[in-house]
Scaffold this active site. Structure first.
Site, PDB file in Angstrom:
ATOM      1  N   ARG A 104     -28.409  18.177   2.165  1.00 34.68           N
ATOM      2  CA  ARG A 104     -29.482  18.761   1.358  1.00 34.68           C
ATOM      3  C   ARG A 104     -29.732  17.890   0.152  1.00 34.68           C
ATOM      4  O   ARG A 104     -28.810  17.570  -0.595  1.00 34.68           O
ATOM      5  CB  ARG A 104     -29.039  20.138   0.851  1.00 34.68           C
ATOM      6  N   THR A 108     -34.642  18.640  -4.329  1.00 36.14           N
ATOM      7  CA  THR A 108     -35.667  19.396  -3.590  1.00 36.14           C
ATOM      8  C   THR A 108     -35.048  20.492  -2.723  1.00 36.14           C
ATOM      9  O   THR A 108     -35.757  21.410  -2.296  1.00 36.14           O
ATOM     10  CB  THR A 108     -36.457  18.468  -2.645  1.00 36.14           C
ATOM     11  N   ASP A 200     -19.512  25.373  -2.304  1.00 36.93           N
ATOM     12  CA  ASP A 200     -19.970  24.321  -1.388  1.00 36.93           C
ATOM     13  C   ASP A 200     -18.983  24.232  -0.214  1.00 36.93           C
ATOM     14  O   ASP A 200     -17.828  23.833  -0.391  1.00 36.93           O
ATOM     15  CB  ASP A 200     -20.037  22.980  -2.135  1.00 36.93           C
ATOM     16  N   ASP A 203     -17.367  20.749   0.546  1.00 32.93           N
ATOM     17  CA  ASP A 203     -16.362  20.375  -0.463  1.00 32.93           C
ATOM     18  C   ASP A 203     -15.096  21.200  -0.297  1.00 32.93           C
ATOM     19  O   ASP A 203     -13.985  20.690  -0.464  1.00 32.93           O
ATOM     20  CB  ASP A 203     -16.927  20.578  -1.872  1.00 32.93           C
TER      21      ASP A 203
HETATM   22  C1  PRP Z   1     -24.646  22.664   3.272  1.00 32.31           C
HETATM   23  C2  PRP Z   1     -24.324  23.588   4.432  1.00 32.31           C
HETATM   24  C3  PRP Z   1     -25.613  23.581   5.213  1.00 32.31           C
HETATM   25  C4  PRP Z   1     -26.649  23.502   4.127  1.00 32.31           C
HETATM   26  C5  PRP Z   1     -27.222  24.884   3.927  1.00 32.31           C
HETATM   27  O1  PRP Z   1     -24.563  21.353   3.642  1.00 32.31           O
HETATM   28  O2  PRP Z   1     -23.204  23.156   5.155  1.00 32.31           O
HETATM   29  O3  PRP Z   1     -25.741  22.489   6.101  1.00 32.31           O
HETATM   30  O4  PRP Z   1     -25.980  23.069   2.939  1.00 32.31           O
HETATM   31  O5  PRP Z   1     -28.259  24.861   3.012  1.00 32.31           O
HETATM   32  P1  PRP Z   1     -29.771  25.171   3.405  1.00 32.31           P
HETATM   33  O6  PRP Z   1     -29.754  26.392   4.247  1.00 32.31           O
HETATM   34  O7  PRP Z   1     -30.427  25.417   2.054  1.00 32.31           O
HETATM   35  O8  PRP Z   1     -30.335  23.989   4.096  1.00 32.31           O
HETATM   36  P2  PRP Z   1     -24.713  20.143   2.591  1.00 32.31           P
HETATM   37  O9  PRP Z   1     -26.129  19.732   2.471  1.00 32.31           O
HETATM   38  O10 PRP Z   1     -24.005  20.510   1.321  1.00 32.31           O
HETATM   39  O11 PRP Z   1     -24.003  18.955   3.326  1.00 32.31           O
HETATM   40  P3  PRP Z   1     -22.467  18.717   3.698  1.00 32.31           P
HETATM   41  O12 PRP Z   1     -22.136  19.659   4.829  1.00 32.31           O
HETATM   42  O13 PRP Z   1     -22.456  17.302   4.119  1.00 32.31           O
HETATM   43  O14 PRP Z   1     -21.618  18.994   2.490  1.00 32.31           O
HETATM   44  N1  URA Z   2     -24.518  24.901   0.906  1.00 32.53           N
HETATM   45  C1  URA Z   2     -23.258  25.338   0.615  1.00 32.53           C
HETATM   46  O1  URA Z   2     -22.268  24.685   0.969  1.00 32.53           O
HETATM   47  N2  URA Z   2     -23.138  26.472  -0.094  1.00 32.53           N
HETATM   48  C2  URA Z   2     -24.187  27.203  -0.496  1.00 32.53           C
HETATM   49  O2  URA Z   2     -23.996  28.252  -1.137  1.00 32.53           O
HETATM   50  C3  URA Z   2     -25.479  26.738  -0.184  1.00 32.53           C
HETATM   51  C4  URA Z   2     -25.615  25.585   0.534  1.00 32.53           C
END
Ligand code: PRP
Ligand code: URA
Length: 209
Positions: A104, A108, A200, A203
């Protein structure tokens, strides 16, 4: 219209409560995600087709029902979705695994695709797209777009925690996709994080922060 299943089983709710606790360690968090994924898979596969197979018990030949495991594909959204894979494979060891990489954009909140590798025969499979968090729904909708572009027709989306916005986004863009969630949370904050949520997910699974 998508069907939305919220798993209110006490074991799942107990483990989700532990996940939400900020004191839960990375090691325990990862273990809990695996356990919840396994429990959710048990429920979410309730309607999978079975095939009749003839076997021989110690006493006689008989027809039994067996899962047609070759018909399933698990597609984690990288990276946090990877946390689901071991638990799911422990119940469906013959499933194929594909990957959709998205992150994400922090400003944005829109998904940025960076990787896609799916089983060649995904069009013939029941696909489970998995990701712990459904926040705005942007990542899930984009992942479903990508998987459909590659020929998939039967898709289910499974996550731990969903915000109302994310559920609506999938229902609007992909009404043919059913949604399996462990908990439906209240809302998003100004940074599009789920409240109360668990922070997150990536993380917390990988200990990167
Ligand atoms: C997180 C989560 C989803 C996304 C959800 O991933 O694991 O993929 O955010 O958010 P959304 O519904 O608003 O799209 P992130 O972008 O943090 O990536 P990562 O898994 O690499 O940490
Ligand atoms: N991605 C995450 O990992 N946590 C949230 O709460 C939203 C998006």
């Amino acid at each position: 219209m998508s069907k939305v299943y919220v798993f209110d089983h006490p074991l799942i709710q107990h483990k989700v409560a532990l996940l939400r606790d900020k004191k839960t360690t990375t090691k325990d968090f990862r273990q809990l995600v695996t356990e919840i994924a396994t429990l959710m898979t048990y429920e979410a596969t309730r309607e999978l087709p079975t095939k009749e197979v003839e076997i021989e018990t110690p006493l006689e030949r008989t027809m039994v029902k067996m899962l047609d495991g070759e018909d399933i594909a698990i597609v984690p959204i990288l990276r946090a979705g990877l946390g689901f894979v071991d638990g799911m494979l422990s119940l469906i060891p013959n499933a194929k695994v594909g990957f959709v990489g998205l992150f994400r954009d922090p400003t944005t909140h829109l998904p940025v695709p960076y990787y896609c590798k799916l089983p060649e025969d995904i069009g013939k499979r029941q696909v489970f797209i998995v990701d712990p968090m459904l926040a705005t729904g942007g990542s899930a909708v984009e992942a479903i777009n990508e998987v459909k572009k590659n020929g998939a027709k039967n898709i289910k989306f499974m996550c731990l925690i969903a915000a109302p916005d994310g559920i609506e986004a999938i229902e609007k863009a992909h009404p043919d996709v059913d949604i399996y969630i462990a908990a439906k949370d209240r809302q998003l904050n100004d940074h599009a994080y789920i409240l109360p949520g668990l922070g997150d997910a990536g993380d917390r699974i990988y200990g990167t922060k």
